[in-house]
Design a protein around this motif. Structure first.
Motif, short mmCIF file in Angstrom:
data_model
loop_
_atom_site.label_atom_id
_atom_site.label_comp_id
_atom_site.label_asym_id
_atom_site.label_seq_id
_atom_site.Cartn_x
_atom_site.Cartn_y
_atom_site.Cartn_z
N GLN A 81 0.77 -1.14 0.03
CA GLN A 81 0.01 0.22 -0.11
C GLN A 81 0.85 1.33 -0.05
O GLN A 81 1.92 1.35 0.49
CB GLN A 81 -1.08 -0.11 1.16
CG GLN A 81 -2.18 -1.08 1.21
CD GLN A 81 -3.20 -0.78 2.20
OE1 GLN A 81 -3.03 -0.34 3.37
NE2 GLN A 81 -4.40 -1.25 1.94
N ALA A 82 0.31 2.33 -0.65
CA ALA A 82 1.05 3.63 -0.38
C ALA A 82 -0.20 4.68 0.05
O ALA A 82 -1.04 4.34 -0.58
CB ALA A 82 1.49 4.25 -1.77
N THR A 83 0.09 5.57 0.67
CA THR A 83 -0.59 6.37 1.43
C THR A 83 -0.22 7.91 0.89
O THR A 83 0.81 8.21 0.98
CB THR A 83 -0.57 6.22 3.11
OG1 THR A 83 -0.77 4.90 3.29
CG2 THR A 83 -1.57 7.40 3.63
N VAL A 84 -1.45 8.66 0.63
CA VAL A 84 -1.26 9.98 0.35
C VAL A 84 -2.26 10.89 1.27
O VAL A 84 -3.33 10.37 1.82
CB VAL A 84 -1.77 10.43 -1.02
CG1 VAL A 84 -0.66 9.63 -1.94
CG2 VAL A 84 -3.18 10.03 -1.42
N PRO A 85 -1.96 12.10 1.57
CA PRO A 85 -2.89 13.04 2.20
C PRO A 85 -4.04 13.64 1.34
O PRO A 85 -3.84 13.61 0.21
CB PRO A 85 -2.34 14.00 2.76
CG PRO A 85 -1.03 14.29 1.68
CD PRO A 85 -1.06 12.90 1.05
N ILE A 86 -5.31 13.73 2.02
CA ILE A 86 -6.34 14.24 1.22
C ILE A 86 -6.18 15.71 1.72
O ILE A 86 -6.43 15.99 3.04
CB ILE A 86 -7.78 13.83 1.67
CG1 ILE A 86 -7.76 12.43 1.02
CG2 ILE A 86 -9.03 14.36 0.83
CD1 ILE A 86 -9.24 11.51 1.30
N ARG A 131 -2.79 12.58 -7.43
CA ARG A 131 -1.74 12.23 -6.45
C ARG A 131 -1.90 10.91 -6.16
O ARG A 131 -0.56 10.23 -5.89
CB ARG A 131 -2.17 13.06 -5.14
CG ARG A 131 -1.08 13.04 -3.99
CD ARG A 131 -1.60 14.12 -2.73
NE ARG A 131 -1.89 15.27 -3.21
CZ ARG A 131 -3.30 15.92 -2.66
NH1 ARG A 131 -4.27 15.07 -2.33
NH2 ARG A 131 -3.54 16.91 -3.17
N VAL A 132 -2.79 10.00 -6.00
CA VAL A 132 -2.84 8.57 -6.04
C VAL A 132 -1.91 7.87 -7.14
O VAL A 132 -1.17 6.97 -6.89
CB VAL A 132 -4.21 8.07 -5.62
CG1 VAL A 132 -4.17 6.42 -5.64
CG2 VAL A 132 -4.68 8.37 -4.37
N LEU A 133 -2.32 8.06 -8.35
CA LEU A 133 -1.73 7.68 -9.42
C LEU A 133 -0.28 7.70 -9.37
O LEU A 133 0.46 6.64 -9.83
CB LEU A 133 -2.23 8.38 -10.68
CG LEU A 133 -2.11 7.60 -12.23
CD1 LEU A 133 -2.87 6.18 -12.17
CD2 LEU A 133 -2.69 8.42 -13.27
N GLU A 134 0.39 8.77 -8.90
CA GLU A 134 1.76 9.11 -8.79
C GLU A 134 2.17 7.92 -7.80
O GLU A 134 3.43 7.26 -8.02
CB GLU A 134 2.12 10.56 -8.12
CG GLU A 134 2.55 11.49 -8.89
CD GLU A 134 2.71 12.87 -8.22
OE1 GLU A 134 1.91 13.79 -8.37
OE2 GLU A 134 3.90 12.85 -7.50
N GLN A 135 1.53 7.70 -6.78
CA GLN A 135 2.07 6.72 -5.95
C GLN A 135 1.80 5.16 -6.63
O GLN A 135 2.59 4.30 -6.23
CB GLN A 135 1.31 6.85 -4.67
CG GLN A 135 1.67 8.15 -3.82
CD GLN A 135 3.15 8.28 -3.68
OE1 GLN A 135 3.76 7.37 -3.21
NE2 GLN A 135 3.71 9.49 -4.10
N GLU A 136 0.72 5.02 -7.35
CA GLU A 136 0.65 3.67 -8.02
C GLU A 136 1.84 3.34 -8.80
O GLU A 136 2.18 2.10 -8.76
CB GLU A 136 -0.64 3.79 -8.80
CG GLU A 136 -2.02 4.02 -8.11
CD GLU A 136 -3.01 4.19 -8.93
OE1 GLU A 136 -3.06 3.44 -10.31
OE2 GLU A 136 -4.20 4.78 -8.84
N HIS A 137 2.37 4.35 -9.39
CA HIS A 137 3.47 4.09 -10.47
C HIS A 137 4.67 3.93 -9.68
O HIS A 137 5.81 3.40 -10.21
CB HIS A 137 3.78 5.32 -11.37
CG HIS A 137 2.54 5.63 -12.15
ND1 HIS A 137 2.32 6.99 -12.94
CD2 HIS A 137 1.64 4.96 -12.47
CE1 HIS A 137 1.30 6.86 -13.42
NE2 HIS A 137 0.79 5.64 -13.31
N ARG A 138 4.81 4.08 -8.41
CA ARG A 138 5.96 3.84 -7.40
C ARG A 138 5.56 2.29 -6.95
O ARG A 138 6.63 1.54 -6.86
CB ARG A 138 6.09 4.83 -6.35
CG ARG A 138 6.52 6.21 -6.68
CD ARG A 138 6.78 7.02 -5.44
NE ARG A 138 7.61 6.46 -4.47
CZ ARG A 138 7.27 6.29 -3.33
NH1 ARG A 138 6.31 6.81 -2.67
NH2 ARG A 138 8.43 5.96 -2.27
#
Ligand code: GRF
Length: 194
Positions: free
Chosen positions: A151-156, A168-175
């Motif tokens: 899992q990767a977490t981002v702030p809302i 913002r989530v898609l950037e983390q998906e790619h990581r």
């Protein structure tokens, strides 16, 4: 390991996975599969010289088993060991998924088990959540429900819209997805939290 990547749209996750499958990575992409002949991911894969298979779901109507038999036939030509669903927007039945148990991965844009299904970013904002993110999991017949591999977490943020949050989530998906596939292909199923 031979990896098949399933896409329906632009395939940004597919591109991140392909870019990482180099060097000492234990896997290589052998085919990109889509239900949509117009998917940007198919055009990109062809340009990269990666084999592609399009199985349009529309001629099969509600006959999911027939559509999935066509998917199986297309896959057989490439003998993949692992399937990565990456923005693939068709629900797959137990008949297709079960033989791939433990060898099929998916990325979902929420912190599962929260927000299975669609419109996850809008739902998280409307719920007033402070955090959101994405999950890579093993695919089981239950939708968006298998064992979590990472899992990767981002702030809302207060001013977030579904669009700003999904970006913002898609950037983390790619990581996250490449990092999980790299360890998964090497036989490591230890959970990765970014
Ligand atoms: C992304 O929102 C991803 O979370 C979901 O499908 C969407 C498009 O992904 N799995 P991609 O750009 O086609 O990889």
């Amino acid at each position: 390991k031979r990896v098949a990547i399933f896409v329906s749209g632009g395939g940004s996750n597919m591109r991140a996975l392909v870019a990482d499958m180099v060097g000492d990575h234990a896997a290589r992409p052998v085919v990109v599969v889509s239900n949509n002949a117009g998917a940007g991911g198919i055009a990109w894969a062809e340009a990269q010289g990666i084999a592609t298979e399009v199985v349009d779901h529309r001629p099969y109507g509600e006959d999911r088993a027939a559509f999935e038999a066509a998917l199986d036939a297309a896959l057989a030509r490439h003998a993949p060991d692992i399937i990565c669903l990456a923005g693939f927007m068709r629900v797959l039945t137990a008949g297709f998924v079960s033989p791939w148990a433990g060898r099929m991965l998916n990325i979902h844009p929420s912190l599962l088990p929260q927000y299975r299904g669609l419109h996850t970013h809008r739902r998280a904002i409307e719920a007033g959540d402070a955090t959101h993110g994405c999950t890579v999991h093993l695919v089981t017949p239950e939708l968006d429900d298998g064992p979590v591999l990472g899992q990767a977490t981002v702030p809302i943020l207060p001013e977030d819209t579904a669009d700003t949050l999904s970006a913002r989530v898609l950037e983390q998906e790619h990581r996250l997805y490449p990092a999980v596939l790299r360890r998964f292909a090497a036989g490591n199923t230890q959970r990765l939290d970014l």
